[in-house]
Enzyme design. Sequence first.
Site, PDB file in Angstrom:
ATOM      1  N   CYS A  27       0.820  -1.208   0.000  1.00  0.00           N
ATOM      2  CA  CYS A  27       0.000   0.000   0.000  1.00  0.00           C
ATOM      3  C   CYS A  27       0.855   1.260   0.000  1.00  0.00           C
ATOM      4  O   CYS A  27       1.968   1.275   0.516  1.00  0.00           O
ATOM      5  CB  CYS A  27      -0.862   0.036   1.250  1.00  0.00           C
ATOM      6  SG  CYS A  27      -1.921  -1.388   1.433  1.00  0.00           S
TER       7      CYS A  27
ATOM      8  N   ARG B  55       5.355   0.133  -6.269  1.00  0.00           N
ATOM      9  CA  ARG B  55       5.355  -0.687  -5.058  1.00  0.00           C
ATOM     10  C   ARG B  55       4.452  -1.911  -5.186  1.00  0.00           C
ATOM     11  O   ARG B  55       4.521  -2.819  -4.368  1.00  0.00           O
ATOM     12  CB  ARG B  55       4.879   0.149  -3.869  1.00  0.00           C
ATOM     13  CG  ARG B  55       5.848   1.233  -3.484  1.00  0.00           C
ATOM     14  CD  ARG B  55       5.175   2.277  -2.636  1.00  0.00           C
ATOM     15  NE  ARG B  55       4.811   1.778  -1.321  1.00  0.00           N
ATOM     16  CZ  ARG B  55       5.507   2.006  -0.207  1.00  0.00           C
ATOM     17  NH1 ARG B  55       6.599   2.699  -0.264  1.00  0.00           N
ATOM     18  NH2 ARG B  55       5.111   1.542   0.950  1.00  0.00           N
TER      19      ARG B  55
ATOM     20  N   TRP C 144      -2.766  -2.729  -1.557  1.00  0.00           N
ATOM     21  CA  TRP C 144      -2.313  -4.093  -1.867  1.00  0.00           C
ATOM     22  C   TRP C 144      -3.036  -4.987  -0.871  1.00  0.00           C
ATOM     23  O   TRP C 144      -2.786  -4.925   0.328  1.00  0.00           O
ATOM     24  CB  TRP C 144      -0.789  -4.180  -1.698  1.00  0.00           C
ATOM     25  CG  TRP C 144      -0.186  -5.468  -2.128  1.00  0.00           C
ATOM     26  CD1 TRP C 144       0.116  -5.856  -3.396  1.00  0.00           C
ATOM     27  CD2 TRP C 144       0.226  -6.549  -1.272  1.00  0.00           C
ATOM     28  NE1 TRP C 144       0.688  -7.114  -3.383  1.00  0.00           N
ATOM     29  CE2 TRP C 144       0.771  -7.561  -2.096  1.00  0.00           C
ATOM     30  CE3 TRP C 144       0.209  -6.770   0.103  1.00  0.00           C
ATOM     31  CZ2 TRP C 144       1.286  -8.753  -1.599  1.00  0.00           C
ATOM     32  CZ3 TRP C 144       0.709  -7.966   0.604  1.00  0.00           C
ATOM     33  CH2 TRP C 144       1.240  -8.935  -0.243  1.00  0.00           C
TER      34      TRP C 144
ATOM     35  N   ASN D 203      -1.787   2.093   5.848  1.00  0.00           N
ATOM     36  CA  ASN D 203      -0.865   1.020   5.431  1.00  0.00           C
ATOM     37  C   ASN D 203      -0.588   0.168   6.656  1.00  0.00           C
ATOM     38  O   ASN D 203      -0.427   0.718   7.749  1.00  0.00           O
ATOM     39  CB  ASN D 203       0.483   1.585   4.981  1.00  0.00           C
ATOM     40  CG  ASN D 203       0.408   2.254   3.642  1.00  0.00           C
ATOM     41  OD1 ASN D 203      -0.645   2.314   3.030  1.00  0.00           O
ATOM     42  ND2 ASN D 203       1.535   2.766   3.196  1.00  0.00           N
ATOM     43  N   GLY D 204      -0.438  -1.151   6.453  1.00  0.00           N
ATOM     44  CA  GLY D 204      -0.123  -2.030   7.584  1.00  0.00           C
ATOM     45  C   GLY D 204      -1.271  -2.979   7.854  1.00  0.00           C
ATOM     46  O   GLY D 204      -2.175  -3.140   7.029  1.00  0.00           O
TER      47      GLY D 204
ATOM     48  N   LYS E  94      14.121 -14.661 -10.028  1.00  0.00           N
ATOM     49  CA  LYS E  94      13.779 -13.652 -11.052  1.00  0.00           C
ATOM     50  C   LYS E  94      12.818 -14.243 -12.072  1.00  0.00           C
ATOM     51  O   LYS E  94      11.835 -13.615 -12.444  1.00  0.00           O
ATOM     52  CB  LYS E  94      15.031 -13.162 -11.808  1.00  0.00           C
ATOM     53  CG  LYS E  94      15.954 -12.217 -11.124  1.00  0.00           C
ATOM     54  CD  LYS E  94      15.427 -10.827 -10.936  1.00  0.00           C
ATOM     55  CE  LYS E  94      14.687 -10.714  -9.638  1.00  0.00           C
ATOM     56  NZ  LYS E  94      15.449 -10.457  -8.455  1.00  0.00           N
TER      57      LYS E  94
ATOM     58  N   GLU F  32       9.327 -14.823 -10.571  1.00  0.00           N
ATOM     59  CA  GLU F  32       8.684 -13.550 -10.220  1.00  0.00           C
ATOM     60  C   GLU F  32       8.018 -12.878 -11.419  1.00  0.00           C
ATOM     61  O   GLU F  32       6.903 -12.403 -11.323  1.00  0.00           O
ATOM     62  CB  GLU F  32       9.770 -12.581  -9.717  1.00  0.00           C
ATOM     63  CG  GLU F  32       9.685 -12.190  -8.290  1.00  0.00           C
ATOM     64  CD  GLU F  32      10.771 -11.184  -7.914  1.00  0.00           C
ATOM     65  OE1 GLU F  32      11.874 -11.184  -8.488  1.00  0.00           O
ATOM     66  OE2 GLU F  32      10.483 -10.381  -7.031  1.00  0.00           O
TER      67      GLU F  32
ATOM     68  N   HIS G 246      20.254 -36.461  -5.407  1.00  0.00           N
ATOM     69  CA  HIS G 246      19.542 -36.744  -4.151  1.00  0.00           C
ATOM     70  C   HIS G 246      18.057 -36.430  -4.260  1.00  0.00           C
ATOM     71  O   HIS G 246      17.375 -36.311  -3.245  1.00  0.00           O
ATOM     72  CB  HIS G 246      20.186 -35.963  -3.002  1.00  0.00           C
ATOM     73  CG  HIS G 246      21.622 -36.326  -2.790  1.00  0.00           C
ATOM     74  ND1 HIS G 246      22.025 -37.543  -2.293  1.00  0.00           N
ATOM     75  CD2 HIS G 246      22.761 -35.640  -3.083  1.00  0.00           C
ATOM     76  CE1 HIS G 246      23.344 -37.586  -2.247  1.00  0.00           C
ATOM     77  NE2 HIS G 246      23.817 -36.451  -2.734  1.00  0.00           N
TER      78      HIS G 246
ATOM     79  N   LYS H 254       6.661  -4.054  -4.067  1.00  0.00           N
ATOM     80  CA  LYS H 254       8.070  -3.687  -4.050  1.00  0.00           C
ATOM     81  C   LYS H 254       8.621  -3.595  -2.636  1.00  0.00           C
ATOM     82  O   LYS H 254       9.683  -4.106  -2.337  1.00  0.00           O
ATOM     83  CB  LYS H 254       8.239  -2.329  -4.763  1.00  0.00           C
ATOM     84  CG  LYS H 254       9.676  -1.851  -4.837  1.00  0.00           C
ATOM     85  CD  LYS H 254      10.497  -2.741  -5.738  1.00  0.00           C
ATOM     86  CE  LYS H 254      11.960  -2.373  -5.766  1.00  0.00           C
ATOM     87  NZ  LYS H 254      12.760  -3.432  -6.403  1.00  0.00           N
TER      88      LYS H 254
HETATM   89  C1  AGP Z   1      13.229  -9.306  -5.376  1.00  0.00           C
HETATM   90  O1  AGP Z   1      13.160  -9.392  -6.754  1.00  0.00           O
HETATM   91  C2  AGP Z   1      11.965  -9.329  -4.666  1.00  0.00           C
HETATM   92  N1  AGP Z   1      11.010  -8.442  -5.192  1.00  0.00           N
HETATM   93  C3  AGP Z   1      11.985  -9.505  -3.178  1.00  0.00           C
HETATM   94  O2  AGP Z   1      12.429 -10.804  -2.950  1.00  0.00           O
HETATM   95  C4  AGP Z   1      12.825  -8.547  -2.305  1.00  0.00           C
HETATM   96  O3  AGP Z   1      14.182  -8.731  -2.546  1.00  0.00           O
HETATM   97  C5  AGP Z   1      12.485  -8.789  -0.831  1.00  0.00           C
HETATM   98  O4  AGP Z   1      11.131  -8.492  -0.617  1.00  0.00           O
HETATM   99  C6  AGP Z   1      13.351  -7.999   0.116  1.00  0.00           C
HETATM  100  O5  AGP Z   1      13.175  -6.635  -0.037  1.00  0.00           O
HETATM  101  P1  AGP Z   1      14.194  -5.598   0.561  1.00  0.00           P
HETATM  102  O6  AGP Z   1      15.516  -5.796  -0.102  1.00  0.00           O
HETATM  103  O7  AGP Z   1      13.605  -4.256   0.243  1.00  0.00           O
HETATM  104  O8  AGP Z   1      14.285  -5.841   2.044  1.00  0.00           O
END
Ligand code: AGP
Length: 609
Positions: free
Chosen positions: A2, A27, A75, A99-100, A486, A489, A505, A604
């Site tokens: 958010c 975000r 969000w 937010n939160g 990546k 995602e 394994h 984000k």
């Molecule tokens: C990375 O591509 C991600 N979007 C995610 O894993 C991110 O690295 C993670 O949420 C940690 O965020 P930060 O580095 O802002 O703490």
Amino acid sequence: MCGIVGALAQRNVSEILLEGLRRLEYRGYDSAGVCLLDSDGQLQLRKSRGKVADLEARLAGSPAAGRLGIAHTRWATHGAPSDDNSHPHMSGDIALVHNGIIENYRALRTQLEEQGYQFASDTDTEVVVHLIHSLVAGGRNLQAAVTAATQQLDGAYALGVISAAEPDTLICARSGSPLVIGIGIEENFIASDPLALRQVTDRFIYLEEGDIAEITTGGIAVRDRSGEEVSRPVKKLNGSYDAADKGRYRHYMQKEIFEQPQVVEATLAGRIGDKSVLAQALGARANEILPEVQQVQIVACGTSYHAGLVARYWLEDWAGVPCSVEVASEIRYRKAAVRPGTLFVTISQSGETADTLAALRQAKELGYLASLTICNVPNSSLVRESELSLMTEAGPEIGVASTKAFTTQLVALQLFCIALARINGLPAAREAELVDALHKLPDLMEQFTGLDSRVQVTSEAFAEKIHTLFLGRGVEYPIALEGALKLKEISYIHAEAYPAGELKHGPLALVDGDMPVVVVAPNDELLGKLKSNLQEVRARGGELFVFASPEAGFESESGLTVIEVPDAPESLAPILYTVPLQLLSYHVALLKGTDVDQPRNLAKSVTVE
Ligand code: AGP
């Protein structure tokens, strides 16, 4: 996650609020809304599921203007994405954005329903606006009502609140979720991220945990959790970075991949000499603390966690210092045994990740030697709450998939590891060799981004696949993990990473002609072992895509595609081999037509648990 924007000015703020929302789009969000107090003293609420552009379309059909307003990108956590669940939420003549997560919202909702309040949404947030309304109805002004309401909330919040009864007041509060006040000339703003307000100001107050601020046309009054009026410093942000500018690139992620040579150089600037890491690289306090370090505990999430995994190899190899690495969401909920002399290191692009921040706060109770954060956002919560900080100079990263933030984290971590290694007896000649390699890094980064068209061709083999496997050994294993993260995602293709020695394994059972296997294969001491592992894949009909330099001695043949990369010093391989894996996920996502910069379900800055 958010995003909040708010404004109180002498002019119509609707465009300022919308521009702020656009700047927060990176975000990740699923709905947007705005509430303005119009010149007739009426609150005008507009909200919409979908993008900010959908909200703008709604506003075009039903315009709203005012010099006081709040806006939000949501969000979803409690309640599906929908118009009703979008913020702002209203109760009578009060409107609120949040937010939160309010953890005790069920109990509060029951209590408010018993008082006769009717709920229009499934959110946890709506209880807050009704609670404030009930307190105002009991005779408090808005500031006093917000203060009293926050005392009843469990969980995390950043709040922006306005009331038609107080047309010259904007109230905001934070606990567990970031919030800044932007200071203009006879106008003031609030936002969850300074980026949202860079078009109107470069001066910010960063609220501390528990702060409540009353913004009026006359000024700003901040009170701490105990109700004491406090003075918070005003910080001026440097730089003119315009996050809204993609330049000649199609996506922010693409732009950020290609910025890596410059931001890596910026992260090294002023921190390395000809043959050594400069004493001031980590700051004066670090020079006092590092000699006391016996062990290192690294804590982070997602991509930043992968950076920590790479650093463990460097720390143990170069410094001989034992190192553990753990995801923040796990360590914060277990009773960690802390040995004396353990440095607690957090890594984060945003500096606001809720789990990492909670782990740091918990660490302070557990007897760690000190805390260091490797972070990309000055003045973020992690930076402010850590004793030491080492900034990456990646600049704002807009694409949800972290790229330049990761490689600059690796650069900063390498500086930290070399500095600690020197204290622990790293020979000067070895330090000179490592630093010499770092001097070459920006040029090599440029060469690795030059693999773009070659990787684009390779990406065609992935677009129709459902599963992929990424393999690496030693320090390249975390790079395989990062490559897999990546790809999943942004292309939504299932991707798993394994240390190549683990194949037999279990995961070898998955390998067949439909499972492309990506291999990170620098010319290091584990190359021979890795080649044997790849034979195991070939023998099962698996199709290999190997990123390797000519010196590694691979040749393309049926079932084995070699993507030749430039030769590079071994210490830089994890940083450099990341680049073609970023490009691979980018091109696969393009072929699949997914939303590269704002992949579904992701945010984000993960400011909730
Ligand atoms: C990375 O591509 C991600 N979007 C995610 O894993 C991110 O690295 C993670 O949420 C940690 O965020 P930060 O580095 O802002 O703490």
